[in-house]
Design an enzyme around this catalytic site. Structure first.
Site: not given
Length: 331
Positions: A120, A144
């Site tokens: 990501t 995250y």
């Protein structure tokens, strides 16, 4: 006659994973969706078998490798809510990193040495005013992103120690749905801007909340780079072929190089749907970066990737078509 090649797709019942399964099947592979169905949908598994299991249960992971003997892994399964990761970091480290470690160790134990990882842009953290590339420093600002960066390190370590070949894709905001309408974006709860906005337009949920209007951007709202989920899936097939052709470990950003603010996305929706988006103002969310935009010159040059559907009107049109259909879990 060539034996069909199985690809183990973790999170294959989810949004991005199901689109990857469709792209794999179209390319002649057999995608095996490995999913615990906690957030995925059984109805999304249409392009190969479903192996129901949990990455936190090493025995179920080993069983999947033993049964299907995949030539590669595509790893999508993860917890991915930025706000939740700020509130419960331990959960994200346990599930994302622990599950990935089980998967990597099982792959190596079963002789599966090709690994495509869904990372990501959140690994970059705040990098405002910079067009991100693969060499940009990784300084995640939420659990995250930090857990995803740690998995990248795991892959490098196992590459050096066990010969695990890997392609890492760091991608930006994924949007749109399958243009043919077979599968689409369906989260419970839904947190992504475009489906939340379109559901608000239809009266299926309350007004869209603008989480902060005082960012240092052209209109005060966060700016993001959006990529169509079908283009993203195509990139993963290209990444898989890269590994199967023995081209070695590589990191690729997947974006368009064009960022849109939340207000600009709302205006584009108004044009596409011919409906006003109900909006209310809210505070900033912890962990949200101001602006994340990436070019994909490496992916274009080396993989031959062309994100042909990744323009904002097309992504909204495809998402709007899906939102007006039956969806999943409604039969």
């Amino acid at each position: 006659m060539t034996e069909p090649q199985h690809i183990l797709v973790t999170g294959g019942a989810g949004y991005i994973g199901s689109h990857a399964c469709k792209a794999l099947a179209k390319a002649g592979f057999i995608p095996v969706a490995f999913d615990n169905l906690s957030t995925g949908w059984r109805q999304a598994v249409q392009f190969g078998p479903l192996e129901q299991g949990d990455l936190m249960d090493r025995a179920s992971v080993d069983a999947a490798f033993a049964r299907w003997k995949p030539v590669a892994v595509m790893h999508f399964a993860a917890l991915s809510l930025v706000g939740e990761s700020m509130q419960d970091p331990g959960l994200y480290w346990r599930v994302n990193l622990g599950g990935a470690l089980n998967l990597v160790e099982a792959a190596c134990a079963h002789g599966c040495r090709n690994f495509v990882f869904s990372s990501t842009c959140a690994t970059y953290g705040e990098a405002d005013g910079v067009l991100l590339d693969e060499d940009t420093a990784q300084r995640p600002i939420n659990s995250y992103g930090a857990s995803k960066r740690a998995i990248e390190d795991v892959l490098r370590n196992f590459g050096a120690a066990k010969g695990l070949n890997h392609v890492i894709f760091r991608y930006f905001n994924v949007a749109g749905s399958d243009p043919e309408g077979q599968i689409g974006e369906c989260h419970d709860p839904e947190t992504h801007l475009i489906p939340v906005m379109l559901q608000a337009v239809q009266g299926k949920r309350p007004a869209l909340t603008l989480h902060g209007t005082d960012y240092e951007t052209r209109d005060g709202t966060c700016v993001r780079d959006y990529v169509h989920v079908s283009d993203l899936a195509d990139a993963h097939v290209l990444g898989l072929r890269w590994l199967l052709e023995g081209k070695g470990d590589r990191v690729f950003n997947l974006g368009t190089g064009t960022g849109f603010s939340v207000k600009e996305v709302i205006e584009a929706s108004r044009v596409i749907t011919n409906r006003e988006v109900p909006v209310v103002m809210g505070p900033r969310r912890a962990g949200d970066a101001t602006s994340l935009v990436s070019g994909s010159e490496r992916a274009r040059a080396e993989l031959g990737w062309e994100p042909s559907r990744s323009n904002l009107p097309q992504m909204i049109r495809d998402a709007w078509a899906w939102e007006q259909g039956p969806g999943y879990g409604k039969d």
